[in-house]
Design a protein around this motif. Structure first.
Motif, mmCIF file in Angstrom:
data_model
loop_
_atom_site.group_PDB
_atom_site.id
_atom_site.type_symbol
_atom_site.label_atom_id
_atom_site.label_comp_id
_atom_site.label_asym_id
_atom_site.label_seq_id
_atom_site.Cartn_x
_atom_site.Cartn_y
_atom_site.Cartn_z
ATOM 1 N N ILE A 267 11.508 7.727 32.201
ATOM 2 C CA ILE A 267 12.084 8.625 33.208
ATOM 3 C C ILE A 267 12.167 9.983 32.517
ATOM 4 O O ILE A 267 12.725 10.091 31.415
ATOM 5 N N THR A 268 11.580 10.996 33.127
ATOM 6 C CA THR A 268 11.646 12.340 32.529
ATOM 7 C C THR A 268 12.463 13.270 33.426
ATOM 8 O O THR A 268 12.460 13.125 34.647
ATOM 9 N N VAL A 269 13.163 14.205 32.780
ATOM 10 C CA VAL A 269 14.045 15.127 33.490
ATOM 11 C C VAL A 269 13.598 16.551 33.178
ATOM 12 O O VAL A 269 13.549 16.954 32.007
ATOM 13 N N HIS A 270 13.214 17.298 34.225
ATOM 14 C CA HIS A 270 12.816 18.708 34.073
ATOM 15 C C HIS A 270 13.814 19.599 34.794
ATOM 16 O O HIS A 270 14.334 19.225 35.838
ATOM 17 N N SER A 271 14.034 20.785 34.244
ATOM 18 C CA SER A 271 14.915 21.745 34.913
ATOM 19 C C SER A 271 14.115 22.561 35.925
ATOM 20 O O SER A 271 13.017 23.030 35.625
ATOM 21 N N MET A 272 14.666 22.736 37.135
ATOM 22 C CA MET A 272 14.022 23.604 38.131
ATOM 23 C C MET A 272 14.252 25.073 37.786
ATOM 24 O O MET A 272 13.634 25.957 38.368
ATOM 25 N N LEU A 273 15.174 25.342 36.846
ATOM 26 C CA LEU A 273 15.542 26.731 36.538
ATOM 27 C C LEU A 273 14.572 27.355 35.537
ATOM 28 O O LEU A 273 14.225 28.517 35.640
ATOM 29 N N ASP A 274 14.127 26.545 34.553
ATOM 30 C CA ASP A 274 13.166 27.106 33.578
ATOM 31 C C ASP A 274 11.945 26.205 33.372
ATOM 32 O O ASP A 274 11.130 26.452 32.485
ATOM 33 N N GLN A 275 11.814 25.143 34.208
ATOM 34 C CA GLN A 275 10.670 24.219 34.209
ATOM 35 C C GLN A 275 10.505 23.418 32.910
ATOM 36 O O GLN A 275 9.523 22.704 32.740
ATOM 37 N N GLN A 276 11.450 23.529 31.985
ATOM 38 C CA GLN A 276 11.327 22.811 30.710
ATOM 39 C C GLN A 276 11.739 21.352 30.866
ATOM 40 O O GLN A 276 12.615 21.028 31.661
ATOM 41 N N GLN A 277 11.081 20.481 30.069
ATOM 42 C CA GLN A 277 11.503 19.085 30.039
ATOM 43 C C GLN A 277 12.766 18.985 29.196
ATOM 44 O O GLN A 277 12.807 19.444 28.067
ATOM 45 N N LYS A 278 13.824 18.394 29.764
ATOM 46 C CA LYS A 278 15.121 18.381 29.098
ATOM 47 C C LYS A 278 15.501 17.026 28.523
ATOM 48 O O LYS A 278 16.286 16.945 27.602
ATOM 49 N N GLN A 279 14.974 15.950 29.119
ATOM 50 C CA GLN A 279 15.399 14.625 28.672
ATOM 51 C C GLN A 279 14.310 13.600 28.975
ATOM 52 O O GLN A 279 13.611 13.714 29.987
ATOM 53 N N THR A 280 14.197 12.612 28.087
ATOM 54 C CA THR A 280 13.278 11.492 28.307
ATOM 55 C C THR A 280 14.051 10.202 28.070
ATOM 56 O O THR A 280 14.675 10.045 27.019
ATOM 57 N N LEU A 281 14.013 9.311 29.049
ATOM 58 C CA LEU A 281 14.697 8.016 28.919
ATOM 59 C C LEU A 281 13.645 6.909 28.987
ATOM 60 O O LEU A 281 12.911 6.829 29.976
ATOM 61 N N PRO A 282 13.543 6.059 27.971
ATOM 62 C CA PRO A 282 12.587 4.947 28.051
ATOM 63 C C PRO A 282 12.986 4.021 29.208
ATOM 64 O O PRO A 282 14.158 3.682 29.358
ATOM 65 N N PHE A 283 12.025 3.651 30.053
ATOM 66 C CA PHE A 283 12.322 2.770 31.187
ATOM 67 C C PHE A 283 11.038 2.052 31.574
ATOM 68 O O PHE A 283 10.173 2.610 32.237
ATOM 69 N N LYS A 284 10.938 0.810 31.146
ATOM 70 C CA LYS A 284 9.718 0.027 31.391
ATOM 71 C C LYS A 284 9.785 -0.695 32.741
ATOM 72 O O LYS A 284 10.850 -1.099 33.181
ATOM 73 N N GLU A 285 8.626 -0.859 33.357
ATOM 74 C CA GLU A 285 8.471 -1.661 34.578
ATOM 75 C C GLU A 285 9.215 -1.102 35.794
ATOM 76 O O GLU A 285 9.478 -1.820 36.758
ATOM 77 N N GLY A 286 9.558 0.180 35.744
ATOM 78 C CA GLY A 286 10.194 0.803 36.911
ATOM 79 C C GLY A 286 9.161 1.004 38.013
ATOM 80 O O GLY A 286 8.006 1.325 37.729
ATOM 81 N N HIS A 287 9.542 0.791 39.269
ATOM 82 C CA HIS A 287 8.585 1.069 40.348
ATOM 83 C C HIS A 287 9.220 1.808 41.523
ATOM 84 O O HIS A 287 8.539 2.173 42.465
ATOM 85 N N ILE A 288 10.560 2.029 41.461
ATOM 86 C CA ILE A 288 11.238 2.790 42.514
ATOM 87 C C ILE A 288 12.108 3.848 41.864
ATOM 88 O O ILE A 288 12.823 3.554 40.895
ATOM 89 N N LEU A 289 12.028 5.075 42.360
ATOM 90 C CA LEU A 289 12.952 6.153 41.959
ATOM 91 C C LEU A 289 13.243 6.952 43.220
ATOM 92 O O LEU A 289 12.331 7.495 43.835
ATOM 93 N N GLN A 290 14.507 6.985 43.629
ATOM 94 C CA GLN A 290 14.878 7.716 44.844
ATOM 95 C C GLN A 290 16.250 8.345 44.676
ATOM 96 O O GLN A 290 17.060 7.854 43.892
ATOM 97 N N ASP A 291 16.481 9.441 45.430
ATOM 98 C CA ASP A 291 17.841 9.989 45.429
ATOM 99 C C ASP A 291 18.452 9.833 46.812
ATOM 100 O O ASP A 291 17.788 10.001 47.829
ATOM 101 N N PHE A 292 19.722 9.458 46.819
ATOM 102 C CA PHE A 292 20.464 9.214 48.063
ATOM 103 C C PHE A 292 21.749 10.028 48.003
ATOM 104 O O PHE A 292 22.625 9.712 47.196
ATOM 105 N N GLU A 293 21.842 11.078 48.829
ATOM 106 C CA GLU A 293 23.049 11.918 48.870
ATOM 107 C C GLU A 293 23.472 12.329 47.454
ATOM 108 O O GLU A 293 24.644 12.245 47.084
ATOM 109 N N GLY A 294 22.485 12.726 46.635
ATOM 110 C CA GLY A 294 22.802 13.186 45.279
ATOM 111 C C GLY A 294 22.867 12.084 44.234
ATOM 112 O O GLY A 294 22.991 12.346 43.048
#
Length: 373
Positions: A267-294
């Motif tokens: 799972i990677t986290v990028h900032s919309m403010l400066d487009q830089q990659q801020k965080q990387t979390l190892p996560f194997k076999e993931g197939h769904i990523l969604q946001d619900f009301e934040g």
């Protein structure tokens, strides 16, 4: 350089869902307030209540309590779930048919109202009808090159519009009258009211899974060529610089000021403010990523996890502690929309002061002077 923006917390463990039945897989999820719904490959819907608990040390955990589960009577997977809380209805896509069920007891509506011939569907979060007791649903139809718009009420459905597309659509997001579509070879914006369409950029859906996500009023996030996360408005322009994803992103979500992406390993986290990659979390076999009301939720075939954001103030203090003054100030300015005005002004003054002392200690007197001023 990394920032700790999110923590990954388990929400539903495999035993709660499947016990020792290894053949059960999670196909889709929906979260509405504390209600978490899971659709599985053996045609069941599970309903859990999610309780967030905060320890005295500030550690967040989730306790999921199973409410009930319901078999839909088919030998097909439940492929999509969407909640329409104003109607207390859950829209369930299984075997190309969208069925309306009660959110509480998971019973189908007595009228048997359903939408047939749907490959996939989405809700219009910026509806045009103005009726609070109706949701607008857009489906990619089993008919070739066809999109259909429906109004869904508590116990009936009504088709509003059928639109034909230049190529076969494979993903769609809606904002008002605007459809953002991934076709076979390109992304387009289509106004279904006027029929006017606009090409965005080419994309090969045979090689990669397209991502089309509404992230705000008249703005979408798309998986572009070359591993880029591209932003596009309904006018066909981009008001933000793209973020650099990996080539094989399978899901994306927004939790301001971050864009979160999922691929096969991370799972990677990028900032919309400066487009830089801020965080990387190892996560194997993931197939769904969604946001619900934040709330950002990720799932493997067997378990559901929540990405809990760390308070922005804590993130800013961590950046200042590592002398990353520019990044801290960019994040602080971006936090303005998430924090009440008076609180923000007090916080921002203190951050400018801290940043000034850091620059001063590094003998950057002109920069320090500006910050103190």
């Amino acid at each position: 350089m990394s920032v700790k923006a999110f923590k990954l917390v388990s929400a539903v463990e495999r035993e709660m869902l499947m016990g020792d039945k290894n053949y059960i897989n999670i196909e889709c999820i929906e979260c509405c307030g504390k209600n978490l719904y899971i659709g599985t490959n053996d045609c069941f819907i599970y309903h859990f209540l999610l309780d967030e608990k905060v320890s005295t040390a500030g550690k967040i955990t989730f306790a999921a309590t199973k409410q009930l589960h319901k078999y839909l009577g088919l030998k097909k997977p439940v492929s999509e779930l969407k909640a329409a809380s104003a109607l207390t209805r859950l829209l369930v896509l299984c075997d190309n048919t969208i069925t309306l069920v009660n959110m509480i007891n998971l019973e189908p509506v007595p009228t048997g109202a359903r939408i047939k011939g749907a490959v996939t569907f989405t809700l219009n979060e910026n509806p045009v009808s103005g009726d609070p007791f109706c949701v607008e649903v857009c489906i990619i139809s089993v008919k070739r090159r066809t999109i259909q718009m429906f109004m869904v009420f508590e116990d009936r459905v009504q088709i509003v519009k059928e639109v034909f597309t230049p190529e076969q659509p494979c993903a769609v997001a809606v904002d008002g009258y605007y459809l953002c579509l991934a076709l076979t070879t390109q992304y387009i914006i289509l106004n279904y009211n006027t029929g006017v369409s606009q090409d965005l950029f080419p994309y090969c859906s045979d090689e990669k899974r397209p991502i089309v996500k509404r992230i705000g009023r008249q703005e979408f996030l798309l998986a572009g060529p070359g591993g880029l996360g591209m932003f596009a408005t309904v006018d066909g322009i981009s008001q933000r610089a793209p973020v650099h994803w990996s080539e094989n992103v399978i899901g994306a979500a927004l939790c301001f000021p971050y864009v979160v992406a999922l691929d096969n390993e991370f799972i990677t986290v990028h900032s919309m403010l400066d487009q830089q990659q801020k965080q990387t979390l190892p996560f194997k076999e993931g197939h769904i990523l969604q946001d619900f009301e934040g709330k950002v939720i990720v799932a493997t075939n067997k378990g559901v996890y929540i990405l809990v954001p760390l308070p922005l103030e804590k993130q800013i203090q961590d950046l200042l502690a590592s002398h990353r003054v520019e990044e801290a100030l960019v994040l602080a300015k971006g936090a303005r929309r998430n924090i009440p005005k008076e609180k923000f002004q007090v916080m921002y003054k203190r951050i400018l002061q801290q940043a000034g002392f850091i620059q001063f200690a590094q003998l950057q007197f002109l920069e320090a002077k500006e910050l103190f001023r």
